[in-house]
Design a protein around this motif. Structure first.
Motif, PDB file in Angstrom:
ATOM      1  N   GLY A  79       0.794  -1.225   0.000  1.00 19.53           N
ATOM      2  CA  GLY A  79       0.000   0.000   0.000  1.00 19.53           C
ATOM      3  C   GLY A  79       0.827   1.276   0.000  1.00 19.53           C
ATOM      4  O   GLY A  79       0.292   2.363   0.195  1.00 19.53           O
ATOM      5  N   VAL A  80       2.135   1.158  -0.223  1.00 18.15           N
ATOM      6  CA  VAL A  80       3.019   2.327  -0.236  1.00 18.15           C
ATOM      7  C   VAL A  80       3.645   2.463  -1.622  1.00 18.15           C
ATOM      8  O   VAL A  80       4.267   1.531  -2.124  1.00 18.15           O
ATOM      9  N   LEU A  81       3.477   3.628  -2.216  1.00 16.53           N
ATOM     10  CA  LEU A  81       4.054   3.941  -3.523  1.00 16.53           C
ATOM     11  C   LEU A  81       5.369   4.683  -3.288  1.00 16.53           C
ATOM     12  O   LEU A  81       5.409   5.660  -2.550  1.00 16.53           O
ATOM     13  N   THR A  82       6.446   4.200  -3.910  1.00 22.18           N
ATOM     14  CA  THR A  82       7.764   4.823  -3.753  1.00 22.18           C
ATOM     15  C   THR A  82       8.300   5.204  -5.125  1.00 22.18           C
ATOM     16  O   THR A  82       8.279   4.401  -6.048  1.00 22.18           O
ATOM     17  N   ILE A  83       8.788   6.436  -5.212  1.00 24.60           N
ATOM     18  CA  ILE A  83       9.417   6.930  -6.437  1.00 24.60           C
ATOM     19  C   ILE A  83      10.862   7.251  -6.106  1.00 24.60           C
ATOM     20  O   ILE A  83      11.137   7.978  -5.144  1.00 24.60           O
ATOM     21  N   ARG A  84      11.771   6.702  -6.902  1.00 26.94           N
ATOM     22  CA  ARG A  84      13.200   6.997  -6.760  1.00 26.94           C
ATOM     23  C   ARG A  84      13.699   7.504  -8.102  1.00 26.94           C
ATOM     24  O   ARG A  84      13.319   6.987  -9.150  1.00 26.94           O
ATOM     25  N   ALA A  85      14.585   8.507  -8.061  1.00 24.28           N
ATOM     26  CA  ALA A  85      15.142   9.045  -9.300  1.00 24.28           C
ATOM     27  C   ALA A  85      16.577   9.482  -9.055  1.00 24.28           C
ATOM     28  O   ALA A  85      16.944   9.879  -7.950  1.00 24.28           O
ATOM     29  N   GLU A  86      17.376   9.386 -10.102  1.00 22.87           N
ATOM     30  CA  GLU A  86      18.756   9.886 -10.090  1.00 22.87           C
ATOM     31  C   GLU A  86      18.822  11.016 -11.098  1.00 22.87           C
ATOM     32  O   GLU A  86      18.395  10.851 -12.242  1.00 22.87           O
ATOM     33  N   THR A 103      14.005  10.756  -3.631  1.00 21.60           N
ATOM     34  CA  THR A 103      13.110   9.664  -3.257  1.00 21.60           C
ATOM     35  C   THR A 103      11.922  10.210  -2.484  1.00 21.60           C
ATOM     36  O   THR A 103      12.042  11.218  -1.780  1.00 21.60           O
ATOM     37  N   ARG A 104      10.791   9.535  -2.641  1.00 24.67           N
ATOM     38  CA  ARG A 104       9.604   9.906  -1.879  1.00 24.67           C
ATOM     39  C   ARG A 104       8.682   8.705  -1.831  1.00 24.67           C
ATOM     40  O   ARG A 104       8.482   8.023  -2.833  1.00 24.67           O
ATOM     41  N   SER A 105       8.120   8.437  -0.672  1.00 28.75           N
ATOM     42  CA  SER A 105       7.151   7.352  -0.489  1.00 28.75           C
ATOM     43  C   SER A 105       5.877   7.938   0.086  1.00 28.75           C
ATOM     44  O   SER A 105       5.922   8.852   0.912  1.00 28.75           O
ATOM     45  N   ILE A 106       4.749   7.385  -0.348  1.00 25.47           N
ATOM     46  CA  ILE A 106       3.462   7.850   0.162  1.00 25.47           C
ATOM     47  C   ILE A 106       2.524   6.658   0.298  1.00 25.47           C
ATOM     48  O   ILE A 106       2.496   5.784  -0.570  1.00 25.47           O
ATOM     49  N   ALA A 107       1.800   6.632   1.404  1.00 21.42           N
ATOM     50  CA  ALA A 107       0.797   5.580   1.619  1.00 21.42           C
ATOM     51  C   ALA A 107      -0.403   5.894   0.732  1.00 21.42           C
ATOM     52  O   ALA A 107      -0.904   7.021   0.714  1.00 21.42           O
ATOM     53  N   LEU A 108      -0.840   4.892  -0.020  1.00 22.99           N
ATOM     54  CA  LEU A 108      -1.995   5.069  -0.892  1.00 22.99           C
ATOM     55  C   LEU A 108      -3.271   5.008  -0.074  1.00 22.99           C
ATOM     56  O   LEU A 108      -3.324   4.361   0.975  1.00 22.99           O
ATOM     57  N   PRO A 109      -4.318   5.678  -0.534  1.00 25.36           N
ATOM     58  CA  PRO A 109      -5.582   5.617   0.204  1.00 25.36           C
ATOM     59  C   PRO A 109      -6.153   4.198   0.175  1.00 25.36           C
ATOM     60  O   PRO A 109      -5.853   3.426  -0.743  1.00 25.36           O
ATOM     61  N   PRO A 110      -6.972   3.858   1.156  1.00 21.40           N
ATOM     62  CA  PRO A 110      -7.587   2.528   1.168  1.00 21.40           C
ATOM     63  C   PRO A 110      -8.418   2.319  -0.096  1.00 21.40           C
ATOM     64  O   PRO A 110      -9.005   3.254  -0.627  1.00 21.40           O
ATOM     65  N   GLY A 111      -8.443   1.094  -0.577  1.00 23.59           N
ATOM     66  CA  GLY A 111      -9.272   0.759  -1.721  1.00 23.59           C
ATOM     67  C   GLY A 111      -8.595   0.949  -3.067  1.00 23.59           C
ATOM     68  O   GLY A 111      -9.257   0.918  -4.088  1.00 23.59           O
ATOM     69  N   THR A 112      -7.286   1.147  -3.095  1.00 28.75           N
ATOM     70  CA  THR A 112      -6.603   1.259  -4.386  1.00 28.75           C
ATOM     71  C   THR A 112      -6.350  -0.139  -4.946  1.00 28.75           C
ATOM     72  O   THR A 112      -6.171  -1.094  -4.206  1.00 28.75           O
ATOM     73  N   ASP A 113      -6.342  -0.224  -6.267  1.00 28.42           N
ATOM     74  CA  ASP A 113      -6.122  -1.495  -6.958  1.00 28.42           C
ATOM     75  C   ASP A 113      -4.680  -1.510  -7.460  1.00 28.42           C
ATOM     76  O   ASP A 113      -4.369  -0.895  -8.480  1.00 28.42           O
ATOM     77  N   ASP A 114      -3.803  -2.229  -6.766  1.00 27.31           N
ATOM     78  CA  ASP A 114      -2.379  -2.209  -7.122  1.00 27.31           C
ATOM     79  C   ASP A 114      -2.085  -2.944  -8.433  1.00 27.31           C
ATOM     80  O   ASP A 114      -0.959  -2.944  -8.903  1.00 27.31           O
ATOM     81  N   ARG A 115      -3.107  -3.543  -9.046  1.00 28.31           N
ATOM     82  CA  ARG A 115      -2.921  -4.177 -10.356  1.00 28.31           C
ATOM     83  C   ARG A 115      -3.191  -3.203 -11.493  1.00 28.31           C
ATOM     84  O   ARG A 115      -2.911  -3.502 -12.643  1.00 28.31           O
TER      85      ARG A 115
END
Length: 146
Positions: free
Chosen positions: A68-75, A94-106
């Motif tokens: 449930g956590v989206l992480t973006i990393r960049a150089e 880098t930045r990570s954020i918890a996604l709201p409940p009910g997201t479809d990770d597919r």
């Protein structure tokens, strides 16, 4: 601080703006700089727009989703040269954020355009409503303990 050919101070204002926007950035752990972003819900999707100028999304950006956590990393590596001076910037972001409940990770989509990375995740169509729990009553008599 460098000076240009005409003697104008160069570099002071951007450095000052960076310091004002993140005065304690030097105190953070060295895991990378934070990525500026905005997030909102649009047409049944959670949308995250991240500011990533000067990166090649094919080589320099990694997006992961786990637990449930989206992480973006960049150089980032950027270099400017002219006849009398050169300047470069580099580092990991880098930045990570918890996604709201009910997201479809597919169902996750990512698009990069003119320095902005946009990641969207589908939200569940059937929002689960809370349910009311009825409270039972006792007969009013104290219960015996064995």
């Amino acid at each position: 601080m460098g000076t240009s050919v005409r003697g104008e101070p160069r570099g002071f204002l951007p450095d000052l703006i960076d310091w004002l926007e993140a005065p304690l950035a030097g105190l953070r752990p060295a895991v990378g700089q934070a990525i500026r972003f905005e997030d909102y819900v649009l047409d049944g999707r959670y949308v995250l727009r991240a500011e990533l100028p000067g990166v090649d999304p094919d080589k320099d950006v990694e997006i992961t989703l786990a637990g449930g956590v989206l992480t973006i990393r960049a150089e980032r590596q950027h270099e400017e040269k002219d006849e009398h001076r050169s300047e470069f910037r580099y580092g990991s972001l880098t930045r990570s954020i918890a996604l709201p409940p009910g997201t479809d990770d597919r169902d996750v989509k990512a698009v990069y355009d003119r320095g902005i990375l946009e990641v969207s995740v589908k939200l569940a169509e059937d929002k689960q409503e809370g349910r009311r729990i009825l409270v039972g009553h006792t007969s009013g008599k104290p219960q015996k303990k064995d």
